[in-house]
Scaffold this active site. Structure first.
Site, PDB file in Angstrom:
ATOM      1  N   HIS A  62       3.570 104.173  52.849  1.00  0.00           N
ATOM      2  CA  HIS A  62       4.592 104.493  51.989  1.00  0.00           C
ATOM      3  C   HIS A  62       5.191 103.016  51.396  1.00  0.00           C
ATOM      4  CE1 HIS A  62       8.798 103.378  54.295  1.00  0.00           C
ATOM      5  NE2 HIS A  62       7.623 102.552  54.605  1.00  0.00           N
ATOM      6  N   CYS A  80       9.548  96.074  51.331  1.00  0.00           N
ATOM      7  CA  CYS A  80       9.147  97.310  51.493  1.00  0.00           C
ATOM      8  C   CYS A  80       9.054  98.231  49.932  1.00  0.00           C
ATOM      9  CB  CYS A  80      10.431  97.924  52.216  1.00  0.00           C
ATOM     10  SG  CYS A  80      10.820  97.230  53.849  1.00  0.00           S
ATOM     11  N   HIS A 130       2.725  99.720  51.832  1.00  0.00           N
ATOM     12  CA  HIS A 130       2.418  99.335  53.199  1.00  0.00           C
ATOM     13  C   HIS A 130       2.454 100.526  53.962  1.00  0.00           C
ATOM     14  CE1 HIS A 130       6.998  99.428  53.138  1.00  0.00           C
ATOM     15  NE2 HIS A 130       6.817  99.598  54.446  1.00  0.00           N
ATOM     16  N   HIS A 185       2.852 102.321  58.536  1.00  0.00           N
ATOM     17  CA  HIS A 185       3.365 102.294  59.730  1.00  0.00           C
ATOM     18  C   HIS A 185       2.648 103.219  60.614  1.00  0.00           C
ATOM     19  CE1 HIS A 185       6.837  99.939  58.374  1.00  0.00           C
ATOM     20  NE2 HIS A 185       7.077 100.790  57.497  1.00  0.00           N
ATOM     21  N   ASP A 204      -0.239 112.568  58.697  1.00  0.00           N
ATOM     22  CA  ASP A 204      -1.146 111.618  59.311  1.00  0.00           C
ATOM     23  C   ASP A 204      -2.101 111.178  58.287  1.00  0.00           C
ATOM     24  OD1 ASP A 204      -2.005 110.136  61.303  1.00  0.00           O
ATOM     25  OD2 ASP A 204      -3.605 111.538  61.745  1.00  0.00           O
ATOM     26  N   HIS A 205      -2.281 109.922  58.437  1.00  0.00           N
ATOM     27  CA  HIS A 205      -3.158 109.525  57.326  1.00  0.00           C
ATOM     28  C   HIS A 205      -2.997 109.762  55.974  1.00  0.00           C
ATOM     29  CE1 HIS A 205      -5.244 108.324  61.214  1.00  0.00           C
ATOM     30  NE2 HIS A 205      -6.010 107.351  60.425  1.00  0.00           N
ATOM     31  N   GLU A 238      10.105 104.187  63.167  1.00  0.00           N
ATOM     32  CA  GLU A 238       9.272 103.474  62.119  1.00  0.00           C
ATOM     33  C   GLU A 238       8.543 102.289  62.674  1.00  0.00           C
ATOM     34  OE1 GLU A 238      10.513 102.470  57.522  1.00  0.00           O
ATOM     35  OE2 GLU A 238      11.213 101.136  58.872  1.00  0.00           O
TER      36      GLU A 238
END
Lengths: 136, 136, 136, 136, 136, 136
Positions: F14, F33, F39, F41, F79-80, F125
């Site tokens: 994100h 950010c 980047h 998480h 996810d991914h 996060e």
């Protein structure tokens, strides 16, 4: 050959302070760790032994007995103590995690039975810093 | 309404010792925690605030700013300190985790902006013991 | 000889995608990890050095200095970055955890003082997957 | 050469009980672990393989395939099972963590491709007790 | 008002099996958890009490005494036991984590002194599943 | 009334970037950010439901079914993935953890059976930052 590890913990106060140095040099080298009034940690200790499991029990060594040996020779000496003031086996040594891990090795190694060998002392000072010592 | 939590930590020495009591009574009540030469802990601190996120940022509050507030008013006062000797806001108080959590609440709550409210201080003394305070 | 480990972390985006392959082959080999629009991780990094502690300090190496070396040469290059696009030392390499651990080794090893040796880079991609590299 | 580790887990019942011994001797040696009606654990399993990463993928080995091998040959045999009664590869063996780690090694090692080598089986019985086996 | 939590753990065997149902229905509803030969878990237990700290000690309640109450009335009844067969206070109940958490509440609540109130029983069955019960 | 929690996780990319603002303002508010190249998480998600356990099963709700609902309506969507680009239910929203937790609430709450109520979405996060949303 298998390796068996038991985790224990103790809470202690210490400071990093070389008595042969001035206060200024101690503060320059050790920073906040040199605070004269002490600080402290929850230390996490991992003791690893190695050897051949017994055929009748499947055990390398009874982990409850290992825990008792660690408790008697290490935890009872260090828990809720001041590492610089209250611990005979740290006398005259700087109370770094490195020195503490090596001293713990010597506290345990002579109390193990002949069929097991001490392999590693792993000692966490904080959640992000740890030291390992393999006896050599 | 969302709740945002930031975890911080500090390492400190303390003892549990009531100066109005005899040494014997302190040892009877506090056991090894009354060791005159101190012991210490790695404290884990969780600060939870609550409020309505901002539409433009999606943030309840910038967590980096929250971290700075905690650092300035709590961590810098407690980290690598002796809780009984070095901390003005603990003066005259027993250094239990309960009292420490309540004192940390008062250190933080007045420094938050009007749109966020302090919800909870959660403080771990060891991995298996923690205290929560909700301000009431 | 003692071993000292410092844990750090960074958050980054990446994808597993071989530019010499078709999109179909990338998806067949890498599955969801080949998502063109990226995904990301909270990487946990453990840097282990070894050597003989100094007699005056009890330190193998000042862990705050170790942390600064890791920050300057690794974390500042990787944190909140896209591993495929933003990192000169990963250019032309597949961004697998294996390759990343080996690249981190080379970023750190030349910046250590002569009395300490880099022993291990351990890198967690997720809580259940990690890679270790010992430099050989 | 890099080392890649995948963590898995399983939940199982067992008891430590040598059928060649009397009930009294079992209780004297194994204590509460000899409870005839069983007890159980959440076992955490770490499987480490080693080898040279592939140039085209950056992978030592596809961790999803490693996970499937572990699932098929270990987890499906042990999860939600009674280690003493339900597991062919533990038949006739004492169900110690030491013996279980060695048996898991033999379940996995023959199913790996030629370019990777099994390096270590690490098995946690509780959060504070684990065994490692390196195949020799 | 502060909240104090103490974590304990126990290892036990159980199965999810309703004796009023056929084996087929049990397997359809409970899946592998219905294995007749049992399976087991390392349960993590968090006991939270609330009240006003004492002015002389700073304690809500001596956490060592809390630990002894939990040990006597809960851990000694459950650790290294079969929850379906060995535990009087679970007799006639399904051994789900929900029922176990509620039963633990009733084991503890009557043994606390009048100035503290039981607030929450939190019980982990696995690392990713837990139940909380607040007594109502 | 009992509370049952299931932990799941997902890995995603994100950035925090308000498209109505200049690049400079985004960088001033969001710092690293706001990196245009993203980047990411490893998000840890805790879903808590509440209700009365069933007398025949001892279950509030079958945790495997809860896991499937979370997987279908949340994990498979996130996810991914790139949270800003790939997720219909985040379209037009800032990808803060606050907004993501609230959006996950709405993804799950309508898919639960009538006898259970969604109580809390807790979303990590990073290891030190998490958000909770209780639906009001």
């Amino acid at each position: 050959m298998v390796y068996l590890t038991r985790q224990e913990h103790f809470n202690a106060a210490h400071k990093l302070y070389n008595p042969n140095w001035t206060k200024e040099r101690n503060e320059a080298v050790f920073g906040v760790c040199a605070n004269e009034n002490w600080h402290g940690h929850n230390y996490d200790l991992f003791v690893t032994i190695k050897g051949i499991p017994d055929a009748d029990t499947g055990f390398l060594f009874d982990v409850k007995v290992l825990s008792k040996i660690i408790k008697l020779h290490v935890i009872d000496q260090l828990d809720h103590k001041n590492l610089n003031m209250d611990v005979p086996f740290m006398e005259g040594k700087m109370c770094s995690t490195e020195n503490l891990a090596m001293a713990i090795w010597h506290q345990i190694t002579t109390h193990l039975p002949p069929n097991v060998t001490l392999h590693c002392i792993k000692l966490y000072e904080t959640a992000r810093i740890y030291v390992e010592y393999f006896g050599e």
